[in-house]
Scaffold this active site. Structure first.
Site, short mmCIF file in Angstrom:
data_model
loop_
_atom_site.label_atom_id
_atom_site.label_comp_id
_atom_site.label_asym_id
_atom_site.label_seq_id
_atom_site.Cartn_x
_atom_site.Cartn_y
_atom_site.Cartn_z
N HIS A 109 40.77 36.59 33.40
CA HIS A 109 41.85 38.17 32.97
C HIS A 109 42.79 38.01 31.43
O HIS A 109 42.78 38.84 30.55
CB HIS A 109 43.30 37.77 33.71
N TYR A 118 48.44 41.10 40.25
CA TYR A 118 49.26 42.04 40.57
C TYR A 118 49.29 41.67 42.05
O TYR A 118 50.49 41.98 42.54
CB TYR A 118 48.14 42.50 40.73
N ASP A 125 40.38 48.71 41.51
CA ASP A 125 41.10 47.77 40.65
C ASP A 125 41.90 46.57 40.52
O ASP A 125 43.06 47.37 40.61
CB ASP A 125 40.67 47.93 38.60
N LYS A 153 40.50 40.02 38.79
CA LYS A 153 40.55 38.99 37.52
C LYS A 153 41.56 37.35 37.81
O LYS A 153 42.20 37.73 38.98
CB LYS A 153 41.25 39.75 36.47
#
Length: 275
Positions: free
Chosen positions: A109, A51, A46, A76
């Site tokens: 997200h 990120y 994931d 996401k």
């Protein structure tokens, strides 16, 4: 090596119930830790645009030697790309960074309605799904009222809703809404960023079953049906978090852990978060 059970999503795609999360793993560490997770047996990774480590996740998947079909990869959409065309462009960037031919799951997200109309964002994800570029699409951090609005204005029901869930925030209402509409629940922050590991109830159960508090907490998630992806940068912890299939919690254990709920978040409230 124990086989990880799968959850069948509402479009018949199967997702491993236990995965590896890459939130807050620096890009320079991501390839190595993701490879360690894949070596330990994880087949579900994931990540997210937010990120900043999609490129390294893709490198790890490609370098692992595993067949692409054997690794489930999620990313996401960032909060600054909610406009329809922006979402399409952002997905293209994600695929370029990952270096993969398709994505298994792509999520909005956060709902962040002040950033734009997420029903229009969803139409972009529906297009990506229909084009076969993502095998499933879903949302993250959506409350029931967000989901109702989305479903009233769309054709594809989200396959998953990824939300903060742990023993101090059991999210029974959101999970029940998801179950009613065949939307699987994914749990982020499954051990409350470590807060639950010192809980005496979890510690007592862990002592009785001969497991760590983290393993007991993750097992609680699995038995209640959550899809969960603990994050660690330590090889030993990565292996420990995968070793969840040689024991079971009793109905009493499950009830005691669920009773720890105190509606305590480690992250933002989706109704107040503005991105």
């Amino acid at each position: 090596m124990s086989a990880v059970p799968t959850v069948t999503l509402n479009n018949a795609v199967e997702i491993p119930q236990l995965g590896f999360g890459t939130f807050q793993i620096p890009p320079e560490e991501t390839r190595g830790t993701t490879l360690a997770a894949l070596e330990a047996g994880y087949r579900h990774i994931d990540t997210a645009q937010m990120y900043g480590n999609e490129k390294e996740v893709g490198q790890a998947v490609r370098d692992s030697g595993l067949d692409r079909a054997d690794v489930f990869v999620t990313s996401k959409l960032n909060n600054d790309a909610h406009a329809h065309d922006d979402a399409l462009r952002a997905f293209d960037v994600t695929m370029e960074k990952l270096g993969l031919d398709h994505l298994d799951l792509f999520l909005i997200h956060w709902p962040v309605p002040d950033k734009g109309d997420f029903t229009q964002t969803w139409k972009a994800l529906e297009q990506i799904y229909r084009d076969g570029r993502a095998r499933a699409i879903g949302v993250s951090n959506f409350q029931p009222h967000h989901l109702r609005r989305l479903m009233e204005n769309s054709e594809v029901v989200p396959a998953v809703n990824q939300i903060e869930v742990h023993p101090y925030l059991t999210q029974d209402d959101v999970r029940a809404f998801g179950a009613e509409h065949d939307i699987a629940t994914e749990a982020w922050s499954p051990i409350a960023q470590g807060k639950v590991l010192d809980d005496p109830t979890i510690g007592r159960i862990a002592d009785r079953v001969g497991r760590t508090p983290a393993q007991v907490t993750l097992r609680w998630h699995l038995q209640r049906g959550d899809i969960v992806f603990p994050k660690s940068s330590t090889p030993q912890r990565i292996k420990e978090n995968f070793d969840l299939f040689g024991f079971e919690l009793s109905e009493g254990d499950m009830g005691e852990i669920s009773a720890l709920d105190r509606n305590e978040r480690t992250g933002p409230d989706p109704d107040r978060f503005t991105g």
